[in-house]
Motif scaffolding. Structure first.
Motif, PDB file in Angstrom:
ATOM      1  N   ALA A   1      75.618  28.777  64.455  1.00  0.00           N
ATOM      2  CA  ALA A   1      74.258  28.505  63.989  1.00  0.00           C
ATOM      3  C   ALA A   1      73.780  29.602  63.035  1.00  0.00           C
ATOM      4  CB  ALA A   1      73.310  28.388  65.171  1.00  0.00           C
ATOM      5  N   ALA A   2      74.445  30.755  63.065  1.00  0.00           N
ATOM      6  CA  ALA A   2      74.048  31.881  62.217  1.00  0.00           C
ATOM      7  C   ALA A   2      75.001  32.040  61.038  1.00  0.00           C
ATOM      8  CB  ALA A   2      74.024  33.159  63.050  1.00  0.00           C
ATOM      9  N   LYS A   3      75.422  30.936  60.450  1.00  0.00           N
ATOM     10  CA  LYS A   3      76.419  30.993  59.378  1.00  0.00           C
ATOM     11  C   LYS A   3      75.915  31.689  58.126  1.00  0.00           C
ATOM     12  CE  LYS A   3      79.328  27.115  60.537  1.00  0.00           C
ATOM     13  NZ  LYS A   3      79.751  25.780  60.195  1.00  0.00           N
TER      14      LYS A   3
ATOM     15  N   SER B   1      78.030  34.083  54.496  1.00  0.00           N
ATOM     16  CA  SER B   1      77.523  35.445  54.406  1.00  0.00           C
ATOM     17  C   SER B   1      77.393  36.117  55.770  1.00  0.00           C
ATOM     18  CB  SER B   1      76.164  35.458  53.693  1.00  0.00           C
ATOM     19  OG  SER B   1      75.223  34.664  54.405  1.00  0.00           O
ATOM     20  N   ASP B   2      77.098  35.358  56.819  1.00  0.00           N
ATOM     21  CA  ASP B   2      76.828  35.947  58.132  1.00  0.00           C
ATOM     22  C   ASP B   2      77.718  35.395  59.236  1.00  0.00           C
ATOM     23  OD1 ASP B   2      74.704  37.335  56.949  1.00  0.00           O
ATOM     24  OD2 ASP B   2      73.333  35.667  57.288  1.00  0.00           O
ATOM     25  N   HIS B   3      78.890  34.885  58.884  1.00  0.00           N
ATOM     26  CA  HIS B   3      79.750  34.249  59.884  1.00  0.00           C
ATOM     27  C   HIS B   3      81.206  34.398  59.465  1.00  0.00           C
ATOM     28  CE1 HIS B   3      80.535  31.485  63.167  1.00  0.00           C
ATOM     29  NE2 HIS B   3      81.310  30.774  62.371  1.00  0.00           N
ATOM     30  N   PRO B   4      82.106  34.765  60.381  1.00  0.00           N
ATOM     31  CA  PRO B   4      83.514  34.964  60.014  1.00  0.00           C
ATOM     32  C   PRO B   4      84.291  33.648  59.914  1.00  0.00           C
ATOM     33  CG  PRO B   4      83.215  35.432  62.326  1.00  0.00           C
ATOM     34  CD  PRO B   4      81.852  35.120  61.768  1.00  0.00           C
ATOM     35  N   ALA B   5      83.899  32.816  58.981  1.00  0.00           N
ATOM     36  CA  ALA B   5      84.559  31.534  58.761  1.00  0.00           C
ATOM     37  C   ALA B   5      84.657  31.297  57.264  1.00  0.00           C
ATOM     38  CB  ALA B   5      83.771  30.405  59.422  1.00  0.00           C
ATOM     39  N   ILE B   6      85.635  30.466  56.888  1.00  0.00           N
ATOM     40  CA  ILE B   6      85.798  30.116  55.480  1.00  0.00           C
ATOM     41  C   ILE B   6      86.006  28.615  55.340  1.00  0.00           C
ATOM     42  CG2 ILE B   6      86.763  32.366  54.826  1.00  0.00           C
ATOM     43  CD1 ILE B   6      89.538  30.953  54.741  1.00  0.00           C
ATOM     44  N   VAL B   7      85.816  28.141  54.129  1.00  0.00           N
ATOM     45  CA  VAL B   7      86.167  26.779  53.754  1.00  0.00           C
ATOM     46  C   VAL B   7      87.225  26.918  52.663  1.00  0.00           C
ATOM     47  CG1 VAL B   7      85.356  24.600  52.799  1.00  0.00           C
ATOM     48  CG2 VAL B   7      83.819  25.963  54.246  1.00  0.00           C
TER      49      VAL B   7
END
Length: 142
Positions: free
Chosen positions: A31-33, A88-94
């Motif tokens: 939720a904090a992406k 910017s605020d989450h350790p994920a990528i697309v």
């Protein structure tokens, strides 16, 4: 008293040959992406690089590519990376990918807080599959 019980439990685990206890993977709160940003250079960040498998016993079978993900800076298995976006605020990528025939795909990659698991999904309705990072081969086995 509690310290004695903890020590006894640890001795019991070690005597049973259990040197590590597997804990369910935890992921940062999605939720904090934050904002989605295009990364320069079209490279997947180093934290995601490696060989991933599920179940993890497939790590030992390098010929079984259907059940493993090999993630490098410019490719995921046989799919070429044509773009990468990060939150910017989450350790994920697309990762935006292209196969050999020119078909395009998007994969959402979310790494666990301990970097030992990765959740891979293809879209908003897909809850994804969780893969475990395979151990890197020792220099002697190469």
């Amino acid at each position: 008293m509690i310290a004695v019980l903890k020590l006894g439990f640890l001795v019991l685990l070690l005597s049973a040959g259990l040197t590590s206890v597997e804990v369910a993977p935890t992921f940062s709160d999605s939720a904090a992406k934050g904002s989605l940003m295009v990364l320069a250079g079209r490279s997947i960040p180093v934290a995601f690089h490696g060989v991933w498998a599920e179940p993890s016993d497939l790590c030992a079978r390098p010929g079984d590519r259907k059940a493993r993900l090999v993630i490098g800076p410019r490719a995921i298995n046989a799919l070429r990376v044509v773009g990468v976006e990060a939150y910017s605020d989450h350790p994920a990528i697309v990762a935006r990918l292209r196969d050999k025939s020119g078909g395009k795909r998007r994969l959402f990659l979310d790494i666990s807080t301990n970097h030992r698991y990765i959740r891979v999904s293809t879209g908003s309705g897909d809850h994804g599959q969780i893969w475990r990072r395979c151990a890197r081969p020792s220099p002697r086995s190469r």
